[in-house]
Design a protein around this motif. Structure first.
Motif, PDB file in Angstrom:
ATOM      1  N   ARG A 131       0.839  -1.204   0.000  1.00 43.09           N
ATOM      2  CA  ARG A 131       0.000   0.000   0.000  1.00 43.09           C
ATOM      3  C   ARG A 131       0.873   1.253   0.000  1.00 43.09           C
ATOM      4  N   THR A 132       1.911   1.246   0.833  1.00 40.72           N
ATOM      5  CA  THR A 132       2.840   2.378   0.904  1.00 40.72           C
ATOM      6  C   THR A 132       3.539   2.588  -0.429  1.00 40.72           C
ATOM      7  N   LEU A 133       4.021   1.507  -1.024  1.00 42.85           N
ATOM      8  CA  LEU A 133       4.726   1.603  -2.303  1.00 42.85           C
ATOM      9  C   LEU A 133       3.803   2.080  -3.422  1.00 42.85           C
ATOM     10  N   LEU A 134       2.581   1.551  -3.465  1.00 44.65           N
ATOM     11  CA  LEU A 134       1.639   1.995  -4.503  1.00 44.65           C
ATOM     12  C   LEU A 134       1.274   3.463  -4.331  1.00 44.65           C
ATOM     13  N   SER A 135       1.113   3.894  -3.087  1.00 42.38           N
ATOM     14  CA  SER A 135       0.804   5.303  -2.830  1.00 42.38           C
ATOM     15  C   SER A 135       1.957   6.186  -3.287  1.00 42.38           C
ATOM     16  N   LYS A 136       3.164   5.771  -3.002  1.00 41.20           N
ATOM     17  CA  LYS A 136       4.349   6.516  -3.423  1.00 41.20           C
ATOM     18  C   LYS A 136       4.420   6.570  -4.951  1.00 41.20           C
ATOM     19  N   LEU A 137       4.120   5.466  -5.592  1.00 46.23           N
ATOM     20  CA  LEU A 137       4.112   5.409  -7.058  1.00 46.23           C
ATOM     21  C   LEU A 137       3.038   6.344  -7.626  1.00 46.23           C
ATOM     22  N   ALA A 138       1.853   6.347  -7.027  1.00 46.97           N
ATOM     23  CA  ALA A 138       0.767   7.219  -7.499  1.00 46.97           C
ATOM     24  C   ALA A 138       1.151   8.688  -7.377  1.00 46.97           C
ATOM     25  N   VAL A 139       1.771   9.066  -6.256  1.00 41.02           N
ATOM     26  CA  VAL A 139       2.211  10.452  -6.064  1.00 41.02           C
ATOM     27  C   VAL A 139       3.239  10.815  -7.137  1.00 41.02           C
ATOM     28  N   GLY A 140       4.189   9.925  -7.368  1.00 43.86           N
ATOM     29  CA  GLY A 140       5.199  10.170  -8.396  1.00 43.86           C
ATOM     30  C   GLY A 140       4.588  10.315  -9.781  1.00 43.86           C
ATOM     31  N   MET A 141       3.586   9.499 -10.086  1.00 45.88           N
ATOM     32  CA  MET A 141       2.927   9.583 -11.387  1.00 45.88           C
ATOM     33  C   MET A 141       2.165  10.894 -11.525  1.00 45.88           C
ATOM     34  N   GLU A 142       1.528  11.330 -10.447  1.00 41.20           N
ATOM     35  CA  GLU A 142       0.810  12.607 -10.482  1.00 41.20           C
ATOM     36  C   GLU A 142       1.775  13.765 -10.696  1.00 41.20           C
ATOM     37  N   GLU A 143       2.957  13.666 -10.093  1.00 41.32           N
ATOM     38  CA  GLU A 143       3.956  14.730 -10.228  1.00 41.32           C
ATOM     39  C   GLU A 143       4.475  14.854 -11.657  1.00 41.32           C
ATOM     40  N   ILE A 144       4.476  13.754 -12.394  1.00 40.70           N
ATOM     41  CA  ILE A 144       4.938  13.826 -13.790  1.00 40.70           C
ATOM     42  C   ILE A 144       3.790  14.044 -14.766  1.00 40.70           C
TER      43      ILE A 144
END
Length: 151
Positions: A131-144
């Motif tokens: 869950r933590t990793l997916l959330s981090k990935l989602a934030v990174g995707m939103e930033e790009i």
């Protein structure tokens, strides 16, 4: 991280996503008897009963004509009803019928059963890490600049 490693992660991610999507269609739509798109509509109506048809089309990111076709089928099945908005008679609001609420509940139960099976292979600790990793990935995707909408 090396490019090959990132490509491998993308391949595994895509493979898992495709397997989950197939399982979803087989175990949720197959059990309940819904078609693609109808499940999202039922899910939205379950949370926002009475949403306007125009707002629903925008939310689903589909053309109003395509939505109208889906709603026609759902209305014929007795799952929804359309009502003219009393404040603005040009607008139509969508409501679940009792049968639609039952179908929506069945879909929710089938979805929960499926997700418990899929993620049940992970311990609680692994689920928390994932869950933590997916959330981090989602934030990174939103930033790009990737667009996301969680339902």
């Amino acid at each position: 991280m090396e490019e090959n490693s990132c490509e491998e992660l993308m391949h595994i991610f895509r493979h898992c996503f495709n397997l989950m999507r197939r399982q979803y269609h087989r175990n949720v739509h197959g059990k309940v008897g819904t078609q693609h798109g109808q499940g999202k509509i039922l899910s939205i109506l379950r949370r926002e009963e009475g949403i306007g048809q125009k707002d629903l089309a925008e939310r689903l990111q589909i053309r109003p004509a395509s939505l109208s076709e889906l709603l026609d089928k759902m209305q014929k099945s007795g799952w929804i009803e359309r009502q003219v908005n009393e404040q603005d008679r040009r607008k139509v609001n969508i409501y679940l019928t009792g049968k639609g609420q039952e179908i929506s509940q069945q879909m929710n139960e089938a979805r929960q059963e499926m997700t418990n099976k899929i993620f049940g292979v992970l311990s609680e600790e692994e689920q928390a890490q994932f869950r933590t990793l997916l959330s981090k990935l989602a934030v990174g995707m939103e930033e790009i600049g990737c667009e996301t909408e969680i339902q």
